[in-house]
Design a protein around this motif. Structure first.
Motif, PDB file in Angstrom:
ATOM      1  N   LYS A  31      -3.632  -5.962  -5.378  1.00  0.00           N
ATOM      2  CA  LYS A  31      -4.342  -4.882  -4.701  1.00  0.00           C
ATOM      3  C   LYS A  31      -4.400  -5.218  -3.217  1.00  0.00           C
ATOM      4  CE  LYS A  31      -7.437  -3.561  -8.467  1.00  0.00           C
ATOM      5  NZ  LYS A  31      -7.031  -2.176  -8.654  1.00  0.00           N
ATOM      6  N   LYS A  32      -4.569  -4.188  -2.400  1.00  0.00           N
ATOM      7  CA  LYS A  32      -4.881  -4.433  -0.993  1.00  0.00           C
ATOM      8  C   LYS A  32      -6.379  -4.698  -0.912  1.00  0.00           C
ATOM      9  CE  LYS A  32      -1.543  -1.080   0.462  1.00  0.00           C
ATOM     10  NZ  LYS A  32      -1.621   0.361   0.491  1.00  0.00           N
ATOM     11  N   PHE A  60     -10.303   4.752  -0.768  1.00  0.00           N
ATOM     12  CA  PHE A  60      -9.802   3.373  -0.821  1.00  0.00           C
ATOM     13  C   PHE A  60      -9.137   3.116  -2.172  1.00  0.00           C
ATOM     14  CE2 PHE A  60     -13.042   2.469   2.526  1.00  0.00           C
ATOM     15  CZ  PHE A  60     -12.224   1.831   3.434  1.00  0.00           C
ATOM     16  N   THR A  65      -6.883  -0.117  -2.934  1.00  0.00           N
ATOM     17  CA  THR A  65      -7.522  -0.982  -1.943  1.00  0.00           C
ATOM     18  C   THR A  65      -8.983  -1.223  -2.306  1.00  0.00           C
ATOM     19  OG1 THR A  65      -6.061  -0.092  -0.241  1.00  0.00           O
ATOM     20  CG2 THR A  65      -8.036  -1.252   0.518  1.00  0.00           C
ATOM     21  N   LEU A 122      -6.911  -6.184   6.986  1.00  0.00           N
ATOM     22  CA  LEU A 122      -6.301  -5.596   5.795  1.00  0.00           C
ATOM     23  C   LEU A 122      -5.287  -6.582   5.229  1.00  0.00           C
ATOM     24  CD1 LEU A 122      -5.986  -3.151   3.904  1.00  0.00           C
ATOM     25  CD2 LEU A 122      -4.227  -2.300   5.483  1.00  0.00           C
ATOM     26  N   GLU A 125      -1.000  -6.652  -1.078  1.00  0.00           N
ATOM     27  CA  GLU A 125      -0.995  -7.051  -2.484  1.00  0.00           C
ATOM     28  C   GLU A 125      -0.519  -8.482  -2.684  1.00  0.00           C
ATOM     29  OE1 GLU A 125       0.294  -4.090  -1.380  1.00  0.00           O
ATOM     30  OE2 GLU A 125      -0.205  -2.503  -2.806  1.00  0.00           O
ATOM     31  N   ILE A 150      -4.289   1.835   5.985  1.00  0.00           N
ATOM     32  CA  ILE A 150      -4.079   1.584   4.547  1.00  0.00           C
ATOM     33  C   ILE A 150      -2.983   2.493   4.006  1.00  0.00           C
ATOM     34  CG2 ILE A 150      -5.156   1.779   2.273  1.00  0.00           C
ATOM     35  CD1 ILE A 150      -7.813   0.880   3.735  1.00  0.00           C
TER      36      ILE A 150
END
Length: 153
Positions: A31-32, A60, A65, A122, A125, A150
């Protein structure tokens, strides 16, 4: 310490969230992760910054995210603050002890004041940093800019 840069691997950490749960960055692999640093709880701009994460949580999530709010405050303080602000889902992490250790690892700790920069980091992944932005302490980060970063990654 040097500020974290795009392309760096984000240092792993384990911090307590506002509910007293241990949160480990590497648990979010795949995941971010948005690390949204704010200087101190119980201040207006910091409150608005954290509330913007909560208000945009669905967006998000639609971009895979996880937003996390971080500061040097203790987790009981962050828990009371989250309740006061109506933050029910976003986790607010306590970089309390050793004081500011994770902010320091990311090059975001302001030694003279004893708190972090206001910043967004940020992480992709794969654990690499995709975007870093610091803001003047009195400035509220633009949530639309954050979401555009994002979406564009």
């Amino acid at each position: 310490m040097n500020r974290i840069s795009v392309g760096d691997f984000a240092p792993d950490f384990i911090l307590k969230d506002n509910r007293g749960q241990d949160i480990r960055l590497t648990d979010y692999k795949g995941k971010k992760v948005l690390l949204s640093w704010h200087p101190l709880a119980w201040t207006r701009v910091c409150a608005e910054q954290m509330q913007s994460l909560e208000a945009n949580l669905a967006e998000f999530e639609s971009y895979n995210t996880i937003p996390l709010g971080l500061s040097v405050d203790s987790y009981p303080c962050k828990n009371a603050w989250a309740k006061e602000l109506g933050i029910a889902q976003v986790q607010l992490l306590a970089d309390f002890w050793p004081h500011g250790e994770i902010a320091n690892k990311y090059g975001l700790f302001r030694e003279q004041e004893g708190f972090s920069e206001r910043a967004n980091v940020l992480i992709g992944e794969d654990g690499r940093v995709l975007w870093v932005k610091t803001y003047p302490i009195p400035e509220l980060p633009d949530i639309a800019e954050v979401l555009n970063q994002i979406k564009g990654v």
